[in-house]
Design a protein around this motif. Structure first.
Motif, PDB file in Angstrom:
ATOM      1  N   ASP A 167       0.711  -1.348   0.050  1.00 26.14           N
ATOM      2  CA  ASP A 167      -0.145   0.030  -0.141  1.00 26.14           C
ATOM      3  C   ASP A 167       0.897   1.254   0.001  1.00 26.14           C
ATOM      4  OD1 ASP A 167      -2.725   1.042   0.528  1.00 26.14           O
ATOM      5  OD2 ASP A 167      -1.644   2.041   2.260  1.00 26.14           O
ATOM      6  N   ASN A 168       1.790   1.110   0.885  1.00 27.78           N
ATOM      7  CA  ASN A 168       2.788   2.453   0.965  1.00 27.78           C
ATOM      8  C   ASN A 168       3.774   2.535  -0.669  1.00 27.78           C
ATOM      9  OD1 ASN A 168       4.088   4.353   2.744  1.00 27.78           O
ATOM     10  ND2 ASN A 168       6.099   3.194   1.756  1.00 27.78           N
TER      11      ASN A 168
ATOM     12  N   ARG B 280       1.128   3.998  -2.981  1.00 24.08           N
ATOM     13  CA  ARG B 280       0.676   5.531  -2.897  1.00 24.08           C
ATOM     14  C   ARG B 280       1.865   6.308  -3.229  1.00 24.08           C
ATOM     15  NH1 ARG B 280       0.986   5.301   2.677  1.00 24.08           N
ATOM     16  NH2 ARG B 280      -0.941   4.287   2.749  1.00 24.08           N
ATOM     17  N   HIS B 281       3.177   5.838  -3.511  1.00 26.05           N
ATOM     18  CA  HIS B 281       4.332   6.778  -4.026  1.00 26.05           C
ATOM     19  C   HIS B 281       4.637   6.381  -5.135  1.00 26.05           C
ATOM     20  CE1 HIS B 281       4.166   8.267   0.107  1.00 26.05           C
ATOM     21  NE2 HIS B 281       4.390   7.081   0.644  1.00 26.05           N
TER      22      HIS B 281
ATOM     23  N   ARG C 132       1.878  11.729   2.722  1.00 30.66           N
ATOM     24  CA  ARG C 132       0.874  11.083   2.135  1.00 30.66           C
ATOM     25  C   ARG C 132      -0.350  11.601   1.437  1.00 30.66           C
ATOM     26  NH1 ARG C 132       1.749  10.319   7.683  1.00 30.66           N
ATOM     27  NH2 ARG C 132       0.137  11.871   8.510  1.00 30.66           N
ATOM     28  N   GLY C 133      -0.908  10.913   0.585  1.00 32.25           N
ATOM     29  CA  GLY C 133      -1.620  11.469  -0.312  1.00 32.25           C
ATOM     30  C   GLY C 133      -3.215  11.760   0.606  1.00 32.25           C
TER      31      GLY C 133
END
Length: 481
Positions: free
Chosen positions: A377-378, A381-382, A436-437
Motif C-alpha cells: 500500500d505504501n 501510494r508513492h 501522504r496522499g
C-alpha cells in the motif's frame, strides 16, 4: 656493639669509671700511708688489689643481670612494635613478669588487640564501601580541593576514560569565577568543571544535566568536609540519555497525535456545521458532505486502531497464532489482491519467486499479510503510473540460521538519505516527495510493520535512491525460534 649502646652498657661503664676513680683516689692517698706505717705493706696492697678485682667483678655481674632483666625484654618490645609498624598486627609479647616491664607487655598486648580490631573494622568497612561502589550502576568520582581524583568506581573510571579525549581548554569567554579556579581544576573533566566550581564556591549540593557528545548525564555533586573544612567534592553521574530520548518521543508523539486528529475533527466539525446551517442546496451536495464526514470518521477510526495495535505490540501483549506458513500461497494471494489496484493505477505489479518451497515453520499468517499489505500500500501510494512494483523472494544464511527474504521494490520518488534511518518511527514524515496522499495513511504503518517483523525474530530495512525508488527487505527466520 649493641650492648655498649644500651642503657645497661652505659650504666655499667659509668659504675666502673666511678669505682675506678674512687679506688685510684684512695690508692693515691693510702699507698704512702701504708708504706710508712705498716710493716707488712705488701699484704695490704694485695688485699687492696683483691678488693678492686672483686668490685669490678661485682659491677660486671650487676651489668649482666640488668641486661638480662631489662634490656632483653625491652628488645622484645621494640621488635614487636616494629612488627606492628610493618603491618603484622597479630604480634603479641609473651613476657610474664610482675614488674613494670610485665605491665608494659600487658598494656602493649591490649593495645595490639585494639589496633588489630580497629584495622579489621576499617578493612571491613573499606571492603563494604568498595562492594557498594562496584555494584552501583551510576558513576561515582571523588575530587580533592585541587581537583585531583581521589576515588572512582568502575563505571566512573570508564567514564573518565571515555571523556579523556574531550577538549581540555576552557572557552575564552568563561566567567571570572572559572578563570579564578582554572588552576585548581586539576583532573576534573571539562563537562564537570562548572559544577565543581559552583560546589566549591557555594558549599552546597549541585544538580545539573550535562550534554556530552550524543549523551546526556544527570550529575549530582556534593561537597566533602573534614573537621569542618571543605576538602573536595563527590560527583554521582547517571546516564539519562534514554530517558531524555523517551521524553522527547513522548512529547513528539502527543504533538503528532494531536495534529493527526485535529485535521479530521476540523473537517467533520466544519462539514457538520454546514449541514446544520442548511448550506447544502441539493441532496447531492448533502450526500457529498455526509460522505466527507464518513471518510474522516473512518480515518480517525483507523488512527485509533493503529495506535492501540502499536501500543499492544510495544507492551508485548500481541496475540500471535504461529503455525507453519506457506509463503507461496500468501504471496499469490497478496499479488491477486493488488493486481486490480495496479490495473486501475496503470502500475506494473510483478512477482518473482524462487523455485524452492517458501515455508516458514512458525509464523502468524495474518500478521505477515498485514506487513505485506502495508508495504505494498505504501509502494502504490508513492509510485506514479507506468512504473514497476516488484515482489522478489530469496533466501539467506546469517550466523548459521536460514532466512527467507522478501523485497518490495518500487520506482517512486525515493527517500532522502537523511530521512531513511527514521522512517520506521511513528508519525515520521520523510521528504516532501513522500508525504501522504489525500486518502493517506495514519503514519503508523511502518512502525507496526517493524514491530510485527521483530516479534517474528526477523529484520526489516530499507534502501532508497532519490528519483529511482525504494526497496523494503524483510528477513524472516525459516526455523522455529
Amino acid at each position: 656493639m649493641n650492648f655498649w649502646r644500651s642503657l645497661v652498657g652505659k650504666l655499667w661503664v659509668t659504675i666502673i669509671c666511678l669505682v675506678a676513680v674512687v679506688l685510684i683516689t684512695l690508692g693515691l692517698f693510702l699507698l704512702p700511708y701504708i708504706d710508712s706505717n705498716f710493716a707488712n705493706s705488701g699484704a695490704i696492697k694485695r688485699l687492696f688489689m683483691y678488693t678492686c678485682m672483686i668490685g669490678f667483678s661485682l659491677t660486671t655481674f650487676f651489668a649482666l643481670f640488668l641486661f638480662t632483666k631489662i634490656t632483653q625484654p625491652m628488645q622484645q618490645v621494640i621488635e614487636a612494635a616494629n612488627n606492628i609498624r610493618r603491618g603484622e598486627y597479630g604480634t603479641r609479647l609473651t613476657l610474664r613478669t610482675s614488674d613494670e616491664i610485665g605491665q608494659l607487655a600487658t598494656s602493649f598486648n591490649h593495645m595490639a588487640e585494639e589496633l588489630e580490631e580497629n584495622i579489621r573494622s576499617l578493612n571491613h568497612e573499606k571492603g563494604h564501601l568498595s562492594s557498594v561502589l562496584r555494584s552501583m550502576t551510576d558513576a561515582v568520582i571523588t575530587f580533592d580541593i585541587e581537583g585531583q581524583i581521589i576515588l572512582t568506581n568502575p563505571h566512573g573510571q570508564k567514564l573518565l576514560e571515555a571523556w579523556g579525549d574531550l577538549e581540555q581548554d576552557l572557552e575564552e569567554d568563561s566567567d571570572a569565577e572559572q578563570d579564578l579556579h582554572v588552576g585548581a581544576a586539576g583532573a576534573v573533566p571539562l563537562p564537570l568543571r562548572p559544577l565543581f566550581f559552583s560546589t566549591l564556591s557555594q558549599g552546597g549540593d549541585q544538580r545539573s544535566n550535562v550534554h556530552v557528545r550524543q549523551g546526556v548525564w544527570s550529575v549530582h555533586m556534593a561537597p566533602l568536609y573534614s573537621e569542618g573544612n571543605l576538602r573536595g567534592a563527590v560527583a554521582v553521574l547517571r546516564d539519562v540519555t534514554e530517558e531524555v530520548r523517551l521524553e522527547k518521543m513522548l512529547r513528539d508523539f502527543v504533538a503528532n497525535v494531536s495534529h493527526e486528529i485535529r485535521t479530521p475533527l476540523s473537517m467533520m466539525q466544519g462539514y457538520s456545521e454546514a449541514l446544520l446551517d442548511g448550506m447544502a442546496s441539493s441532496p447531492e451536495e448533502s450526500s457529498e458532505l455526509v460522505q466527507v464526514i464518513h471518510d474522516e470518521s473512518l480515518r480517525m477510526g483507523r488512527l485509533v486502531k493503529d495506535l492501540l495495535d502499536l501500543a499492544r505490540m510495544e507492551a508485548g501483549h500481541t496475540d500471535m497464532n504461529k503455525t507453519q506458513v506457506d509463503m507461496d500461497e500468501l504471496l499469490e494471494r497478496i499479488y491477486r489482491k493488488f493486481s486490480v489496484r495496479a490495473k486501475e493505477r496503470d502500475i506494473i505489479l510483478e512477482l518473482h519467486k524462487t523455485e524452492s518451497a517458501l515455508l516458514l515453520k512458525s509464523a502468524d499468517v495474518d500478521k505477515l499479510e498485514q506487513v505485506l499489505t502495508n508495504l505494498l500500500d505504501n509502494a502504490f501510494r508513492h509510485t506514479p503510473a507506468d512504473k514497476h512494483i516488484s515482489i522478489i523472494t530469496g533466501s539467506a544464511v546469517l550466523e548459521g540460521r536460514r532466512y527467507l527474504e522478501i523485497a518490495i521494490r518500487d520506482e517512486g520518488a525515493g527517500i532522502h538519505p537523511e530521512d531513511l534511518p527514521f522512517i520506521f518511527e511513528r508519525f515520521y514524515k520523510a521528504d516532501k516527495a513522500r508525504v501522504r496522499g489525500e486518502s493517506g495513511g495514519t503514519g503508523l504503518g511502518l512502525a507496526i510493520v517493524k514491530n510485527i517483523v521483530e516479534s517474528h525474530h526477523g529484520q526489516i530495512f530499507a534502501t532508497s535512491k532519490l528519483g529511482e525508488g525504494t526497496t523494503f527487505t524483510l528477513r524472516l527466520p525459516v526455523e522455529k525460534q
